[in-house]
Design a protein around this motif. Structure first.
Motif, PDB file in Angstrom:
ATOM      1  N   ASP A   1      48.582  42.931  17.947  1.00 24.96           N
ATOM      2  CA  ASP A   1      48.420  44.160  18.844  1.00 24.96           C
ATOM      3  C   ASP A   1      47.829  44.149  20.179  1.00 24.96           C
ATOM      4  N   ASP A   2      48.367  44.484  21.248  1.00 28.21           N
ATOM      5  CA  ASP A   2      47.715  44.718  22.617  1.00 28.21           C
ATOM      6  C   ASP A   2      47.033  43.172  23.053  1.00 28.21           C
TER       7      ASP A   2
ATOM      8  N   GLU B   1      55.350  45.041  25.018  1.00 28.12           N
ATOM      9  CA  GLU B   1      54.993  46.462  24.575  1.00 28.12           C
ATOM     10  C   GLU B   1      55.235  47.501  25.805  1.00 28.12           C
TER      11      GLU B   1
HETATM   12 MG    MG Z   1      49.806  48.000  21.482  1.00 29.48          MG
END
Ligand code: MG
Ligand code: C2E
Ligand code: MG
Ligand code: MG
Length: 288
Positions: A180-181, A237
């Motif tokens: 993620d991220d 995202e």
């Molecule tokens: Mg994220």
């Protein structure tokens, strides 16, 4: 010295500080009771392919506070982490997502969907994390391939060897691991090669700037081609505009998540959306 102490004493009785302290204690007590009072809810945000067809969802927790209304995770996850309540909340998220996967098995519009959950560093560092996840999935009776676990670079870097061991065990059990991220941490690209992720999620901050900063657009392109080389899926995202989506398509991105395709919503709202979105014209969610 006496003057200093006096000032400190005064500060201690500062009404604003006193109030902040009380609020924190109240929040902690309320958070402690939130599970039994059934105040948590998972919202789901769709992830789509280039045709706009839903591939899966990310589960995002919300807290329906009796007087404060809907509280976003950024306003209570840090407190949950400081107070160790995150372990209990994380377990609730895991179970609720598994039960949702099980419920969707009977729904022809939803049965293909995967659910991604966000794992906290405090959960991941538990010695029995792999066992907890495996036991829960086994007890509820779902296919582990339907569950995606979102980890971040920083939690993996706390103890890389331990993380790799756990990740390999999870992969062997059939779970899908997502980073993620990506881009907000500090890890070098060569690190990524050692980490058995199935997927990289490019952080929203790069998606936002890619349309007006050619260096960021180039970085997005590098991450996408690196993902392809490593056999990892890449998701963008926070896609909000048609312009961002079109640029990402040019950069060969194959999966997308963001307000352009749908905001996080309740399970019921998601089912209604999918029932009313014919597979062939799923692009209707973002008209070209
Ligand atoms: Mg994220
Ligand atoms: P995240 O995992 O990176 O989740 C994506 C966040 O971006 C979500 O915020 C989502 O609502 C938001 N988002 C999605 N598309 C867009 C867009 O197009 N534009 C903008 N501006 N934002 C978009 P949310 O739901 O407030 O969650 C924030 C963070 O809280 C998550 O970031 C995740 O780190 C954490 N979180 C959420 N649910 C959980 C949970 O169940 N457990 C734990 N440990 N953390 C969670
Ligand atoms: Mg996430
Ligand atoms: Mg985030």
């Amino acid at each position: 010295e006496a003057k200093k102490a006096g000032r400190n004493t005064l500060r201690f009785f500062d009404p604003a500080m006193q109030k902040a302290l009380e609020e924190r204690v109240d929040m902690e007590n309320a958070l402690r009771q939130a599970i039994t009072k059934q105040q948590f809810q998972l919202f789901y945000q769709i992830q789509v392919d280039t045709q706009g067809y839903p591939l899966g969802v990310e589960a995002l927790i919300r807290w329906r506070h009796p007087s404060k209304g809907m509280i976003p995770p950024s306003d209570f996850i840090p407190l949950a982490e400081e107070t160790n309540l995150i372990e209990m909340i994380g377990q609730w998220v895991l179970e609720t997502a598994c039960l949702q996967i099980k419920a969707w098995a009977d729904c022809s519009f939803c049965q293909h969907l995967t659910i991604a959950i966000n794992v906290s560093a405090q959960q991941f560092k538990l010695n029995n994390f792999v066992e907890i996840v495996q036991k829960t999935v086994e007890r509820i009776g779902i296919d582990p391939a339907k569950l995606k676990l979102e980890l971040t670079e920083s939690m993996v870097l706390i103890n890389v060897e331990d993380a790799i061991t756990k990740m390999k065990q999870l992969r062997a059990l059939g779970f899908y691991l997502s980073l993620d991220d990506f881009g907000t941490g500090y890890s070098s690209l060569s690190y990524l090669k050692q980490l058995p992720f199935n997927q990289i999620k490019i952080d929203r901050s790069f998606i936002v700037s890619a349309t007006f900063d050619s260096i960021d657009a180039f970085l997005v392109h590098v991450v996408i081609s690196m993902g392809q080389k490593f056999g990892m899926d890449v998701v963008a995202e926070g896609v909000e505009t048609q312009e961002q989506f079109e640029l990402l398509e040019i950069l060969d991105c194959k999966a997308f998540q963001g307000y352009l395709f749908g905001k996080p919503m309740s399970g019921g709202d998601l089912e209604n959306l999918l029932v009313n979105t014919p597979k062939s014209s799923a692009t209707a969610t973002h008209p070209a």
